[in-house]
Design an enzyme around this catalytic site. Structure first.
Site, PDB file in Angstrom:
ATOM      1  N   CYS A  47       9.160  -3.729   9.703  1.00 16.07           N
ATOM      2  CA  CYS A  47       7.805  -3.581   9.162  1.00 16.07           C
ATOM      3  C   CYS A  47       6.972  -2.750  10.138  1.00 16.07           C
ATOM      4  CB  CYS A  47       7.203  -4.965   8.983  1.00 16.07           C
ATOM      5  SG  CYS A  47       5.480  -4.980   8.510  1.00 16.07           S
ATOM      6  N   SER A  49       4.203  -3.409  11.386  1.00 17.90           N
ATOM      7  CA  SER A  49       3.605  -4.232  12.453  1.00 17.90           C
ATOM      8  C   SER A  49       4.551  -4.398  13.643  1.00 17.90           C
ATOM      9  CB  SER A  49       3.235  -5.616  11.932  1.00 17.90           C
ATOM     10  OG  SER A  49       2.418  -5.472  10.814  1.00 17.90           O
ATOM     11  N   HIS A  52       3.944  -1.383  15.520  1.00 15.54           N
ATOM     12  CA  HIS A  52       2.614  -1.443  16.134  1.00 15.54           C
ATOM     13  C   HIS A  52       2.652  -2.152  17.493  1.00 15.54           C
ATOM     14  CE1 HIS A  52       0.490   0.565  13.098  1.00 15.54           C
ATOM     15  NE2 HIS A  52       0.130  -0.429  12.321  1.00 15.54           N
ATOM     16  N   HIS A  68       9.872  -9.997  11.806  1.00 14.44           N
ATOM     17  CA  HIS A  68       9.210 -11.134  11.153  1.00 14.44           C
ATOM     18  C   HIS A  68       9.461 -11.173   9.649  1.00 14.44           C
ATOM     19  CE1 HIS A  68       6.547  -7.702  10.855  1.00 14.44           C
ATOM     20  NE2 HIS A  68       6.022  -8.265   9.784  1.00 14.44           N
ATOM     21  N   CYS A 175       7.523 -10.518   4.189  1.00 10.85           N
ATOM     22  CA  CYS A 175       6.298  -9.810   4.603  1.00 10.85           C
ATOM     23  C   CYS A 175       5.859  -8.740   3.602  1.00 10.85           C
ATOM     24  CB  CYS A 175       6.414  -9.192   5.998  1.00 10.85           C
ATOM     25  SG  CYS A 175       4.872  -8.368   6.470  1.00 10.85           S
TER      26      CYS A 175
END
Ligand code: COD
Ligand code: ZN
Ligand code: ZN
Length: 375
Positions: A47, A49, A52, A68, A175
């Site tokens: 993902c 994130s 990030h 996640h 997610c």
């Protein structure tokens, strides 16, 4: 031979430093303590994130085991765990559901106060870690950490799903898919016949498009500066797509004209303050609702004319689509099994876990929608 109660040595991808490739190494995963669950991860998506954290945009303590968005099978459980048992197919939940906090007790919210998104401690709820590598303790990522063959999560952060569900697909329910689909279905509660605009047609934006379609929207207008995103968006339910670069006027004015007064629901699925403002301005001055789904860049502020809200617009945001995770994830998996929605168009690449850095490069170059890693 059972591994229950013993330390498991396995492969994991470790983020030791910012802006460096993840390093695949052998780690030790401690047995689950009371009210914890050790999971063998079978598939995990990559993902935005996760990246990030690597770039520093989402500050987290390092070293860390990221990931996640996953599905796996319970290997063993700690004392007092009753919600799952060894052998159960499960999805880890980065937004937990303790059932006891003020948010869990309310029918409205979903951001359980036991989450580690807000605190970013990188630890289990008891303040310790279950991972070590070369004698160093590794941090957990938002209570999940799925870029590893085995992980440990709190019992509030895992839910049992249909054993027949294909892990390499339904891991996205952990997610990206749920975040977008829920923004339309659960947070905005789009009504049949509504006019919607979706800013940003990446994997999460496409999931918003699917949510708008499932809710019966009559028009779904995709907005993206990359026209290559349009064919897939139309396949998923967008009725028209527009590129802000094709117009002299600001895109909110274009949408105002196209819809004779603004859309009923707009969704910002990019993570930029300019498009958050444009999405708000694009919705009907009195009946419109704009939902922020894209993660805002750290430390960025928005200045706006309060008249925008005074006339009646609603501006909101959501995490994990607004779904209460334990209640909703098994239902979303069942909806997938009953073909209420499809996930295949979101999965552009499937790679073995060892190729995780290749998967991250695909994400950064914009070549992938979602890459799923299998173990
Ligand atoms: N105007 C229009 N479109 C634009 C613009 C612009 N100015 N700038 C970029 N875009 C387009 C890009 O071309 C791209 O197609 C799209 O916007 C963004 O897509 P991706 O692929 O970068 O991003 P996604 O779909 O993977 O979504 C990621 C988000 C940006 C939404 C990100 O913030 C996110 O993952 N949000 C989830 C929120 C959440 O709950 N996070 C917590 C755990 S993950
Ligand atoms: Zn995510
Ligand atoms: Zn709670």
């Amino acid at each position: 031979m059972s591994t229950a109660g013993k330390v498991i040595k396995c492969k994991a991808a470790i983020a030791w430093e910012l802006k460096k490739p993840l390093s695949i190494e052998e780690i030790e995963v401690a047995p689950p303590k009371a009210h914890e669950v050790r999971i063998k991860i079978l598939a995990t998506g990559i993902c935005r994130s996760d990246d990030h954290v690597i770039t520093g945009a989402f500050p987290m303590p390092l070293p860390m085991v990221l990931g996640h968005e996953a599905a796996g099978v319970v290997e063993s459980v700690g004392e007092g765990v009753t919600c799952v048992k060894p052998g159960d197919k499960v999805i880890p939940l980065f937004v937990p559901q303790c059932g006891k906090c003020r948010t869990c007790q309310s029918s409205r919210g979903n951001l359980c106060s036991s989450n580690d998104l807000s605190s970013s401690s990188g630890l289990m709820p008891d303040g310790t870690s279950r991972f070590t590598c070369k004698g160093k303790s590794l941090h957990h990522f938002i209570g999940t950490s799925t870029f590893t063959e085995y992980t440990v999560v709190h019992e509030n952060a895992v839910v049992k799903i249909d054993p027949a569900a294909p892990v390499e697909k339904i891991c996205l329910i952990g997610c990206g898919f749920s975040t977008g689909y829920g923004a339309a279905m659960q947070t905005a509660k789009v009504e049949p016949g509504s006019i919607c605009a979706v800013f940003g047609l990446g994997g999460v934006g496409l999931s918003v498009v699917m949510g708008c379609k499932a809710a019966g929207a009559s028009r779904i207008i995709g907005v993206d500066i990359n026209k290559d995103k349009f064919p897939k968006a139309k396949e998923m339910g967008a009725t028209e797509c527009i590129n802000p670069l094709d117009f002299k006027k600001p895109i909110n004015e274009v949408l105002f004209d196209l819809t004779e007064g603004g859309v009923d629901y707009s969704f910002e699925v990019i993570g930029r303050t300019e498009t958050m403002m444009a999405a708000l301005a694009a919705c009907h001055e009195n009946m419109g609702t704009s939902v922020i789904v894209g993660v805002p860049p750290a430390a960025c502020k928005i200045t706006y004319d309060p008249m925008m809200l005074f006339t009646g617009r609603t501006w909101k945001g959501c995490i994990f689509g607004g779904w209460k995770s334990k209640d909703s994830v098994p239902k979303l998996v069942s909806d997938f099994m009953r073909k209420k929605f499809i996930l295949d168009p979101l999965i552009t690449h499937t790679l073995p876990f060892d190729k995780i850095n290749e998967g991250l490069d695909l994400l950064r170059s914009g070549k992938s929608v979602r890459t799923v890693l299998t173990f």
